[in-house]
Write a protein that holds these residues in place. Structure first.
Motif, PDB file in Angstrom:
ATOM      1  N   ILE A  44       0.902  -1.314   0.001  1.00 15.52           N
ATOM      2  CA  ILE A  44      -0.126  -0.003  -0.013  1.00 15.52           C
ATOM      3  C   ILE A  44       0.898   1.069   0.078  1.00 15.52           C
ATOM      4  O   ILE A  44       1.692   1.375   0.916  1.00 15.52           O
ATOM      5  CB  ILE A  44      -1.027   0.094   1.096  1.00 15.52           C
ATOM      6  N   ASN A  45       0.772   2.064  -1.143  1.00 18.54           N
ATOM      7  CA  ASN A  45       1.533   3.299  -1.251  1.00 18.54           C
ATOM      8  C   ASN A  45       0.578   4.549  -1.090  1.00 18.54           C
ATOM      9  O   ASN A  45      -0.449   4.578  -1.960  1.00 18.54           O
ATOM     10  CB  ASN A  45       2.378   3.290  -2.463  1.00 18.54           C
ATOM     11  N   ILE A  46       0.563   5.329  -0.146  1.00 13.68           N
ATOM     12  CA  ILE A  46      -0.133   6.420   0.090  1.00 13.68           C
ATOM     13  C   ILE A  46       0.526   7.568  -0.720  1.00 13.68           C
ATOM     14  O   ILE A  46       1.746   7.924  -0.093  1.00 13.68           O
ATOM     15  CB  ILE A  46      -0.462   6.828   1.541  1.00 13.68           C
ATOM     16  N   ARG A  47      -0.272   8.073  -1.573  1.00 13.39           N
ATOM     17  CA  ARG A  47       0.379   9.345  -2.357  1.00 13.39           C
ATOM     18  C   ARG A  47      -0.211  10.660  -1.822  1.00 13.39           C
ATOM     19  O   ARG A  47      -1.498  10.607  -1.865  1.00 13.39           O
ATOM     20  CB  ARG A  47       0.063   9.104  -4.055  1.00 13.39           C
ATOM     21  N   VAL A  48       0.446  11.521  -1.712  1.00  5.38           N
ATOM     22  CA  VAL A  48      -0.203  12.916  -1.149  1.00  5.38           C
ATOM     23  C   VAL A  48       0.381  13.773  -2.206  1.00  5.38           C
ATOM     24  O   VAL A  48       1.405  14.193  -2.312  1.00  5.38           O
ATOM     25  CB  VAL A  48       0.322  13.143   0.210  1.00  5.38           C
ATOM     26  N   ASN A  49      -0.858  14.214  -2.709  1.00  2.47           N
ATOM     27  CA  ASN A  49      -0.518  15.427  -3.829  1.00  2.47           C
ATOM     28  C   ASN A  49      -0.196  16.476  -3.206  1.00  2.47           C
ATOM     29  O   ASN A  49      -1.187  17.159  -2.259  1.00  2.47           O
ATOM     30  CB  ASN A  49      -1.732  15.442  -4.765  1.00  2.47           C
ATOM     31  N   THR A  50       0.910  17.268  -3.546  1.00  2.00           N
ATOM     32  CA  THR A  50       1.210  18.182  -2.473  1.00  2.00           C
ATOM     33  C   THR A  50       1.306  19.681  -3.125  1.00  2.00           C
ATOM     34  O   THR A  50       2.134  19.668  -4.302  1.00  2.00           O
ATOM     35  CB  THR A  50       2.568  17.859  -1.657  1.00  2.00           C
ATOM     36  N   MET A  62       4.082   5.957   2.606  1.00  2.00           N
ATOM     37  CA  MET A  62       3.606   7.118   2.107  1.00  2.00           C
ATOM     38  C   MET A  62       4.712   8.141   1.384  1.00  2.00           C
ATOM     39  O   MET A  62       5.704   7.848   1.758  1.00  2.00           O
ATOM     40  CB  MET A  62       2.754   7.901   3.301  1.00  2.00           C
ATOM     41  N   TYR A  63       4.193   8.710   0.670  1.00  2.00           N
ATOM     42  CA  TYR A  63       4.872   9.791  -0.219  1.00  2.00           C
ATOM     43  C   TYR A  63       4.377  11.068  -0.698  1.00  2.00           C
ATOM     44  O   TYR A  63       3.167  11.006  -0.647  1.00  2.00           O
ATOM     45  CB  TYR A  63       5.770   9.101  -1.357  1.00  2.00           C
ATOM     46  N   SER A  64       5.086  12.135  -0.728  1.00  2.00           N
ATOM     47  CA  SER A  64       4.686  13.374  -0.894  1.00  2.00           C
ATOM     48  C   SER A  64       5.008  13.679  -2.588  1.00  2.00           C
ATOM     49  O   SER A  64       6.159  13.349  -3.088  1.00  2.00           O
ATOM     50  CB  SER A  64       5.262  14.689  -0.115  1.00  2.00           C
ATOM     51  N   ALA A  65       4.000  13.992  -3.209  1.00  2.00           N
ATOM     52  CA  ALA A  65       4.266  14.206  -4.781  1.00  2.00           C
ATOM     53  C   ALA A  65       3.667  15.772  -5.180  1.00  2.00           C
ATOM     54  O   ALA A  65       2.690  15.977  -4.936  1.00  2.00           O
ATOM     55  CB  ALA A  65       3.336  13.152  -5.523  1.00  2.00           C
ATOM     56  N   ILE A  66       4.560  16.528  -5.750  1.00  2.00           N
ATOM     57  CA  ILE A  66       4.534  17.684  -6.181  1.00  2.00           C
ATOM     58  C   ILE A  66       3.287  17.913  -7.029  1.00  2.00           C
ATOM     59  O   ILE A  66       3.104  17.166  -7.977  1.00  2.00           O
ATOM     60  CB  ILE A  66       5.732  18.786  -6.522  1.00  2.00           C
ATOM     61  N   ILE A  67       2.361  18.726  -6.834  1.00  2.00           N
ATOM     62  CA  ILE A  67       1.415  19.111  -7.925  1.00  2.00           C
ATOM     63  C   ILE A  67       2.022  20.000  -8.976  1.00  2.00           C
ATOM     64  O   ILE A  67       2.282  20.931  -8.679  1.00  2.00           O
ATOM     65  CB  ILE A  67       0.044  19.620  -7.584  1.00  2.00           C
ATOM     66  N   VAL A  68       2.108  19.378 -10.192  1.00  2.00           N
ATOM     67  CA  VAL A  68       2.726  20.179 -11.399  1.00  2.00           C
ATOM     68  C   VAL A  68       1.698  21.283 -12.117  1.00  2.00           C
ATOM     69  O   VAL A  68       0.591  20.729 -12.146  1.00  2.00           O
ATOM     70  CB  VAL A  68       3.454  19.534 -12.255  1.00  2.00           C
ATOM     71  N   ASP A  69       2.257  22.191 -12.619  1.00  2.00           N
ATOM     72  CA  ASP A  69       1.165  23.241 -13.342  1.00  2.00           C
ATOM     73  C   ASP A  69       1.005  22.596 -14.773  1.00  2.00           C
ATOM     74  O   ASP A  69       1.532  23.114 -15.786  1.00  2.00           O
ATOM     75  CB  ASP A  69       2.096  24.578 -13.535  1.00  2.00           C
ATOM     76  N   SER A  70       0.245  21.590 -14.735  1.00  2.00           N
ATOM     77  CA  SER A  70      -0.123  20.985 -15.953  1.00  2.00           C
ATOM     78  C   SER A  70      -1.074  21.858 -16.920  1.00  2.00           C
ATOM     79  O   SER A  70      -2.086  22.626 -16.446  1.00  2.00           O
ATOM     80  CB  SER A  70      -1.058  19.733 -15.696  1.00  2.00           C
ATOM     81  N   ASN A  71      -0.677  21.918 -18.148  1.00  2.00           N
ATOM     82  CA  ASN A  71      -1.427  22.689 -18.895  1.00  2.00           C
ATOM     83  C   ASN A  71      -3.150  22.119 -19.171  1.00  2.00           C
ATOM     84  O   ASN A  71      -3.733  22.765 -19.600  1.00  2.00           O
ATOM     85  CB  ASN A  71      -0.875  22.385 -20.573  1.00  2.00           C
ATOM     86  N   ILE A  72      -3.016  20.932 -18.811  1.00  2.00           N
ATOM     87  CA  ILE A  72      -4.441  20.128 -18.980  1.00  2.00           C
ATOM     88  C   ILE A  72      -5.404  20.618 -17.741  1.00  2.00           C
ATOM     89  O   ILE A  72      -6.615  20.319 -17.601  1.00  2.00           O
ATOM     90  CB  ILE A  72      -4.374  18.738 -19.208  1.00  2.00           C
ATOM     91  N   ILE A  73      -4.669  20.979 -16.492  1.00  2.00           N
ATOM     92  CA  ILE A  73      -5.642  21.141 -15.349  1.00  2.00           C
ATOM     93  C   ILE A  73      -6.327  22.594 -15.797  1.00  2.00           C
ATOM     94  O   ILE A  73      -6.111  23.455 -16.419  1.00  2.00           O
ATOM     95  CB  ILE A  73      -4.916  21.827 -14.309  1.00  2.00           C
ATOM     96  N   LEU A  74      -7.691  22.394 -15.593  1.00  2.00           N
ATOM     97  CA  LEU A  74      -8.783  23.351 -16.193  1.00  2.00           C
ATOM     98  C   LEU A  74      -8.400  24.578 -15.432  1.00  2.00           C
ATOM     99  O   LEU A  74      -7.966  24.767 -14.404  1.00  2.00           O
ATOM    100  CB  LEU A  74     -10.097  22.819 -15.923  1.00  2.00           C
ATOM    101  N   ASN A  75      -8.541  25.668 -16.430  1.00  2.00           N
ATOM    102  CA  ASN A  75      -8.001  27.087 -15.805  1.00  2.00           C
ATOM    103  C   ASN A  75      -8.733  27.442 -14.426  1.00  2.00           C
ATOM    104  O   ASN A  75      -8.294  28.181 -13.489  1.00  2.00           O
ATOM    105  CB  ASN A  75      -8.151  28.149 -16.717  1.00  2.00           C
ATOM    106  N   GLN A  76     -10.042  27.337 -14.469  1.00  2.00           N
ATOM    107  CA  GLN A  76     -10.891  27.972 -13.223  1.00  2.00           C
ATOM    108  C   GLN A  76     -10.324  27.257 -12.149  1.00  2.00           C
ATOM    109  O   GLN A  76     -10.422  27.655 -10.838  1.00  2.00           O
ATOM    110  CB  GLN A  76     -12.427  27.879 -13.659  1.00  2.00           C
ATOM    111  N   ASP A  77     -10.105  25.887 -12.312  1.00  2.00           N
ATOM    112  CA  ASP A  77      -9.824  25.140 -10.857  1.00  2.00           C
ATOM    113  C   ASP A  77      -8.172  25.470 -10.509  1.00  2.00           C
ATOM    114  O   ASP A  77      -7.950  25.082  -9.437  1.00  2.00           O
ATOM    115  CB  ASP A  77      -9.720  23.621 -11.409  1.00  2.00           C
ATOM    116  N   LYS A  78      -7.294  26.071 -11.306  1.00  2.00           N
ATOM    117  CA  LYS A  78      -5.956  26.385 -11.055  1.00  2.00           C
ATOM    118  C   LYS A  78      -6.271  27.321  -9.730  1.00  2.00           C
ATOM    119  O   LYS A  78      -5.114  27.392  -9.057  1.00  2.00           O
ATOM    120  CB  LYS A  78      -5.182  26.849 -12.045  1.00  2.00           C
ATOM    121  N   LYS A  79      -7.110  27.968  -9.734  1.00  2.00           N
ATOM    122  CA  LYS A  79      -7.171  29.056  -8.658  1.00  2.00           C
ATOM    123  C   LYS A  79      -7.112  28.510  -7.166  1.00  2.00           C
ATOM    124  O   LYS A  79      -6.859  29.133  -6.275  1.00  2.00           O
ATOM    125  CB  LYS A  79      -8.350  29.966  -8.969  1.00  2.00           C
TER     126      LYS A  79
END
Ligand code: SF4
Length: 438
Positions: free
Chosen positions: A249-255, A283-300
């Motif tokens: 079991i690997n817990i991923r924390v999007n950070t 468990m591990y921490s994974a950086i949230i990257v500024d994906s071009n595919i993340i919807l713009n309104q959600d980036k806020k």
């Protein structure tokens, strides 16, 4: 004697805890050494004066820090190694991922997959017919069993939705007949329906995403009906651990900046629950990257961090060993030191550049997890009795490495953008100098 110069691939790193000492890493010999500042100065000034005794010069030549090659000769030597390594990784370890379903019961703000299929009343999941066809396609892609990874990753949307149980069971048992085991990337909410499919020869690894302690997780990783998905997921994990099921079991924390402080609290919570007493829990921490595919309104809603800030902040909190990717580099270096072997080399970052295939329930084939569902990046389409490949796209993806870093390909790939792409390769550490010079 031929003219000596400092190798363009020598990477000196100042040691934090040992005054006046440096670690030298060499980018293509894989050598690691601890040296004094004085010796480092002598190495770096070799072009002007030689203060080194002959046996030391010979040793430094052997380790790669000094060279008689010109810079251009070194670059082309590394390019040859890189191409050979790329070829090796292309041939070996074909890896397969199945997007079991595009549907999902969560509504995460950073989700890069479009929502039209996720929230749909229609099912976008594998059928038995598609399962059979996809296993045939896999054999067509690589008929030589010895060149395959012997696991398939189940991905989504959410692959382990309770309504997917029957089809997942079919996928797993059909895969088992062909010698595969399974990993699953899941939000963990319906895991209690899958207990009988977990185990050493079935689904043997789970990546479960939990983005913080209860309050934070429930606020950001929203289940479409249940306001408290956290307790349900913890209950499921507890159930698996209590039953001593042989599953990693690997817990991923999007950070990002909003929950980086919560990581330590979540770690404490797991410690109190006794989860770390189980060797199959991490468990591990994974950086949230500024994906071009993340919807713009959600980036806020996101507080995206630069890689540098992410590392610095986790370091301050004593969590560096828990950082995704970076912990792997540390392990790589630490293993090389402990085993007294050269660091293993790579010229690519991930399977998207070599041998990764993701299959969707609609017969689409993608090269990378980050671009699932985005038609602009689709490399193939499974038809009733053949595969239509987009050869140009396939070629572009598979020729992307530290030697071929063509701009059009970077743009084409990057859900994550060139900056992060370079950092990703840089995290491989090897050839870092080479990248800088390109
Ligand atoms: S659980 Fe995964 S697939 Fe579902 S919304 Fe969240 S990130 Fe997207």
């Amino acid at each position: 004697m031929e003219k000596l110069r400092v190798s363009s691939y020598m990477i000196p790193v100042k040691l934090e805890k040992e005054e006046g000492k440096y670690m030298l890493i060499h980018g293509y010999t894989g050598a690691i050494d601890i040296v004094s500042e004085e010796l480092l100065n002598d190495i770096q000034s070799i072009g002007e004066k030689n203060n080194l005794i002959q046996p030391m010069v010979e040793q430094l030549l052997k380790r790669g820090y000094l060279t008689t090659k010109t810079q251009e000769e070194e670059y082309s030597y590394v390019a040859r190694i890189a191409r050979a390594l790329h070829k090796r990784d292309e041939i070996l370890h074909k890896s397969f991922t199945w997007i079991v379903s595009y549907n999902c019961n969560f509504r995460c703000p950073y989700c890069f997959e479009n929502r039209d299929k996720k929230d749909s009343v229609y099912s976008f999941s594998f059928t038995k017919d598609m399962v059979d066809r996809t296993y045939r396609v896999m054999e067509e892609i690589e008929p030589r069993k010895e060149l395959l990874n012997h696991y398939i990753t189940l991905y989504g949307g959410e692959p382990l939705l309770k309504e997917n149980k029957e089809i997942v069971k079919y996928i797993v048992f059909e895969g088992q007949k062909r010698g595969y085991v399974f990993h699953a990337v899941t939000n963990g909410y319906d895991l209690d329906y899958y207990i009988d499919l977990l185990g050493k020869n079935l689904i043997c690894q789970l990546q479960i995403t939990i983005d913080g302690t209860k309050e934070y997780h429930n606020r950001t990783r929203r289940h479409y009906q249940d306001p408290n998905s956290f307790d349900k997921i913890i209950f499921n994990i507890q159930k698996i651990l209590d039953a001593n099921i042989d599953v990693q079991i690997n817990i991923r924390v999007n950070t990002d900046n909003c929950n980086i402080s919560d990581f330590s609290k979540l770690k404490e919570f797991f410690t109190k629950k006794g989860f770390f007493r189980h060797s199959n829990f991490r468990m591990y921490s994974a950086i949230i990257v500024d994906s071009n595919i993340i919807l713009n309104q959600d980036k806020k809603e996101l507080g995206i961090l630069s890689t540098k800030d992410f590392i610095q902040k986790q370091k301050e909190r004593g969590n560096i060993a828990f950082c995704n990717g970076y912990s792997a580099i540390y392990r790589k270096i630490s293993n090389a030191i402990l085993d007294k072997k050269a660091i293993s080399l790579t010229s690519t970052f991930c399977a998207a550049q070599t041998s990764g295939y993701l299959f969707s329930p609609l017969g689409e084939i993608y090269p990378c997890w980050d671009v699932v569902g985005n038609k602009d990046y689709q490399i193939g389409q499974i038809q009733s009795d053949y595969i239509h490949w987009d050869k140009q796209r396939l070629e572009a993806w598979r020729h992307h490495d530290i030697v071929h870093r063509r701009v059009n390909i970077v743009n084409m790939h990057c859900s994550v953008g060139e900056d992060v792409w370079l950092k990703r390769i840089t995290t491989a550490f090897i050839f870092r100098k080479y990248l800088k010079k390109q």
